[in-house]
Design an enzyme around this catalytic site. Sequence first.
Site, PDB file in Angstrom:
ATOM      1  N   GLU A 188      16.826 -13.566 -68.845  1.00 30.13           N
ATOM      2  CA  GLU A 188      16.572 -13.247 -70.078  1.00 30.13           C
ATOM      3  C   GLU A 188      16.815 -14.072 -71.236  1.00 30.13           C
ATOM      4  OE1 GLU A 188      17.348  -8.885 -71.639  1.00 30.13           O
ATOM      5  OE2 GLU A 188      18.467  -9.942 -73.443  1.00 30.13           O
ATOM      6  N   THR A 245      13.301 -11.179 -75.479  1.00 31.11           N
ATOM      7  CA  THR A 245      13.644 -10.002 -75.962  1.00 31.11           C
ATOM      8  C   THR A 245      12.797  -9.868 -77.455  1.00 31.11           C
ATOM      9  OG1 THR A 245      15.436 -11.030 -77.312  1.00 31.11           O
ATOM     10  CG2 THR A 245      16.100  -9.980 -75.247  1.00 31.11           C
ATOM     11  N   ARG A 259      12.892   1.538 -76.231  1.00 32.62           N
ATOM     12  CA  ARG A 259      12.976   2.177 -77.566  1.00 32.62           C
ATOM     13  C   ARG A 259      13.079   1.114 -78.660  1.00 32.62           C
ATOM     14  NH1 ARG A 259      15.179   7.835 -79.232  1.00 32.62           N
ATOM     15  NH2 ARG A 259      17.300   6.748 -79.379  1.00 32.62           N
ATOM     16  N   GLY A 260      14.381   0.631 -78.275  1.00 32.26           N
ATOM     17  CA  GLY A 260      15.162  -0.100 -79.455  1.00 32.26           C
ATOM     18  C   GLY A 260      16.091   0.764 -80.238  1.00 32.26           C
ATOM     19  N   ASP A 288      20.419  11.619 -68.912  1.00 31.19           N
ATOM     20  CA  ASP A 288      20.062  10.200 -68.886  1.00 31.19           C
ATOM     21  C   ASP A 288      19.351   9.820 -67.709  1.00 31.19           C
ATOM     22  OD1 ASP A 288      20.376   7.977 -70.845  1.00 31.19           O
ATOM     23  OD2 ASP A 288      21.360   6.899 -69.171  1.00 31.19           O
ATOM     24  N   LYS A 313      10.454   7.819 -67.259  1.00 35.55           N
ATOM     25  CA  LYS A 313       9.918   6.456 -67.659  1.00 35.55           C
ATOM     26  C   LYS A 313       9.369   6.015 -66.427  1.00 35.55           C
ATOM     27  CE  LYS A 313      14.040   4.785 -69.561  1.00 35.55           C
ATOM     28  NZ  LYS A 313      14.674   4.201 -70.490  1.00 35.55           N
TER      29      LYS A 313
HETATM   30  P1  FAD Z   1      14.896   5.724 -74.168  1.00 35.89           P
HETATM   31  O1  FAD Z   1      14.596   5.646 -72.872  1.00 35.89           O
HETATM   32  O2  FAD Z   1      13.784   6.140 -75.147  1.00 35.89           O
HETATM   33  O3  FAD Z   1      16.245   6.470 -74.268  1.00 35.89           O
HETATM   34  C1  FAD Z   1      17.019   6.634 -75.850  1.00 35.89           C
HETATM   35  C2  FAD Z   1      17.794   7.770 -75.640  1.00 35.89           C
HETATM   36  O4  FAD Z   1      16.786   8.878 -75.752  1.00 35.89           O
HETATM   37  C3  FAD Z   1      18.636   7.946 -74.424  1.00 35.89           C
HETATM   38  O5  FAD Z   1      20.010   8.537 -74.842  1.00 35.89           O
HETATM   39  C4  FAD Z   1      17.761   8.812 -73.573  1.00 35.89           C
HETATM   40  O6  FAD Z   1      18.621   9.694 -72.621  1.00 35.89           O
HETATM   41  C5  FAD Z   1      17.219   9.861 -74.470  1.00 35.89           C
HETATM   42  N1  FAD Z   1      15.932  10.271 -74.139  1.00 35.89           N
HETATM   43  C6  FAD Z   1      14.860   9.612 -73.318  1.00 35.89           C
HETATM   44  N2  FAD Z   1      13.611  10.271 -73.355  1.00 35.89           N
HETATM   45  C7  FAD Z   1      14.022  11.540 -73.616  1.00 35.89           C
HETATM   46  C8  FAD Z   1      13.311  12.693 -73.832  1.00 35.89           C
HETATM   47  N3  FAD Z   1      12.070  12.864 -73.421  1.00 35.89           N
HETATM   48  N4  FAD Z   1      13.896  13.884 -74.507  1.00 35.89           N
HETATM   49  C9  FAD Z   1      15.355  13.705 -75.058  1.00 35.89           C
HETATM   50  N5  FAD Z   1      15.778  12.512 -74.976  1.00 35.89           N
HETATM   51  C10 FAD Z   1      15.375  11.574 -74.237  1.00 35.89           C
HETATM   52  N6  FAD Z   1      16.749  -3.587 -77.733  1.00 35.89           N
HETATM   53  C11 FAD Z   1      15.971  -4.216 -78.756  1.00 35.89           C
HETATM   54  O7  FAD Z   1      15.780  -4.085 -79.838  1.00 35.89           O
HETATM   55  N7  FAD Z   1      15.158  -5.503 -78.078  1.00 35.89           N
HETATM   56  C12 FAD Z   1      15.097  -5.715 -76.727  1.00 35.89           C
HETATM   57  O8  FAD Z   1      14.409  -6.531 -76.326  1.00 35.89           O
HETATM   58  C13 FAD Z   1      15.918  -4.968 -75.878  1.00 35.89           C
HETATM   59  N8  FAD Z   1      15.832  -5.282 -74.642  1.00 35.89           N
HETATM   60  C14 FAD Z   1      16.644  -4.491 -73.843  1.00 35.89           C
HETATM   61  C15 FAD Z   1      16.662  -4.995 -72.354  1.00 35.89           C
HETATM   62  C16 FAD Z   1      17.505  -4.098 -71.492  1.00 35.89           C
HETATM   63  C17 FAD Z   1      17.544  -4.483 -69.975  1.00 35.89           C
HETATM   64  C18 FAD Z   1      18.200  -3.093 -71.911  1.00 35.89           C
HETATM   65  C19 FAD Z   1      19.030  -2.388 -70.842  1.00 35.89           C
HETATM   66  C20 FAD Z   1      18.406  -2.802 -73.320  1.00 35.89           C
HETATM   67  C21 FAD Z   1      17.536  -3.454 -74.141  1.00 35.89           C
HETATM   68  N9  FAD Z   1      17.441  -3.239 -75.540  1.00 35.89           N
HETATM   69  C22 FAD Z   1      16.819  -3.860 -76.558  1.00 35.89           C
HETATM   70  C23 FAD Z   1      18.246  -2.141 -76.082  1.00 35.89           C
HETATM   71  C24 FAD Z   1      17.496  -0.798 -76.173  1.00 35.89           C
HETATM   72  O9  FAD Z   1      16.572  -0.760 -77.077  1.00 35.89           O
HETATM   73  C25 FAD Z   1      18.672   0.286 -76.687  1.00 35.89           C
HETATM   74  O10 FAD Z   1      19.456   0.431 -75.855  1.00 35.89           O
HETATM   75  C26 FAD Z   1      17.826   1.530 -76.933  1.00 35.89           C
HETATM   76  O11 FAD Z   1      18.950   2.408 -77.713  1.00 35.89           O
HETATM   77  C27 FAD Z   1      17.497   2.293 -75.748  1.00 35.89           C
HETATM   78  O12 FAD Z   1      16.297   1.939 -75.374  1.00 35.89           O
HETATM   79  P2  FAD Z   1      15.374   2.969 -74.047  1.00 35.89           P
HETATM   80  O13 FAD Z   1      14.250   2.175 -73.811  1.00 35.89           O
HETATM   81  O14 FAD Z   1      16.511   3.309 -72.821  1.00 35.89           O
HETATM   82  O15 FAD Z   1      15.443   4.249 -74.772  1.00 35.89           O
END
Ligand code: FAD
Length: 294
Positions: free
Chosen positions: A15, A46, A105-106, A159, A166
């Site tokens: 990354e 990223t 999601r961010g 979680d 997803k």
């Molecule tokens: P989600 O999967 O949407 O989850 C967010 C929260 O909501 C979790 O607590 C989940 O359990 C909950 N949730 C999900 N779906 C539902 C539902 N249907 N109903 C109720 N609750 C739900 N951030 C950046 O800004 N830029 C990047 O490039 C970036 N790259 C990353 C790469 C990796 C490998 C990782 C692990 C993280 C990265 N992040 C990045 C950080 C990430 O954006 C944050 O950790 C963010 O808070 C969660 O993203 P997610 O996609 O897991 O969100």
Amino acid sequence: MIERISQDGPVFSVEFFPPKDEIGEAELWRAIRKLEPLDPAFVSVTYGAGGSSRERTIRTTAGIATDTTLVPMAHLTAVAHSRSQLRHVIGAYAGAGIRNVLAVRGDPPGDPLGEWIPHPEGLTYAEELVDLVRSLGDFCVGVAAFPYGHPRSPDAESDLRHLVAKIRAGADFAISQLFLEPEGFLRLRDRFVAVGSDVADVPLLPGVMPLTTLRTLRRGPELSGAPLPPELVERLERYADDPVAFRAAGLDATAELCGKLLAEGVDGLHFYTLNRSSATVELVRRLGLVEHRR
Ligand code: FAD
């Protein structure tokens, strides 16, 4: 790209983040050129918090697509973007020849643990972003996974349910948040595989941060929510005033973690490089992940 991840034997991927200035740009390209001959399965770029790096992410990933032999993947987040802005970015990725997207999601701008407020015309969860990317073309889509649960999740069960959602929305693989001991990741993988045959074969790549400095040891767990094992702190902090010795001991510890993960049959290792190459190159050579490519 999924074929490159799913091949026999573990792979590695890396990354990068989009650089902010010319010095950072030169540093990134030095790292890219050092890693290129080792043929990682993919290299990801990223997407800055709140979309702050939108143009730089597109430019950097497009540059990798056109000027190297590497397979690039662009991250995308839903923060502060309407659906139509997201469609526009995905279109820009496709126009630049980028077919691989990490849909996350961010975090809320400012305080990562602050209240998540979706854009009024935007998305609430990464699952919806996976769906949107999928609906716009033939993309390979990755998502984020959290060995110790996402910091906002009330419990590990929900979680895991959301991670699986997803995948079922169309994601091809997942990359984990960084962690410093293997158990949390392996537990997540066991629980993930047990969910059902439709997800059991989906690659789950552990995210690994090479421990090169005291800062990587301290900041990583702080940002990821992963526990900081006291024995590791004791083992490494004795070198706090000796950066060369710290780096050597830190890479030994990282290689041990990677070795345990590989012994458990992980699909690959995803390295958080911080736009540097030497630690990752050293690790993948030590772990024998590039022998068959050289
Ligand atoms: P989600 O999967 O949407 O989850 C967010 C929260 O909501 C979790 O607590 C989940 O359990 C909950 N949730 C999900 N779906 C539902 C539902 N249907 N109903 C109720 N609750 C739900 N951030 C950046 O800004 N830029 C990047 O490039 C970036 N790259 C990353 C790469 C990796 C490998 C990782 C692990 C993280 C990265 N992040 C990045 C950080 C990430 O954006 C944050 O950790 C963010 O808070 C969660 O993203 P997610 O996609 O897991 O969100």
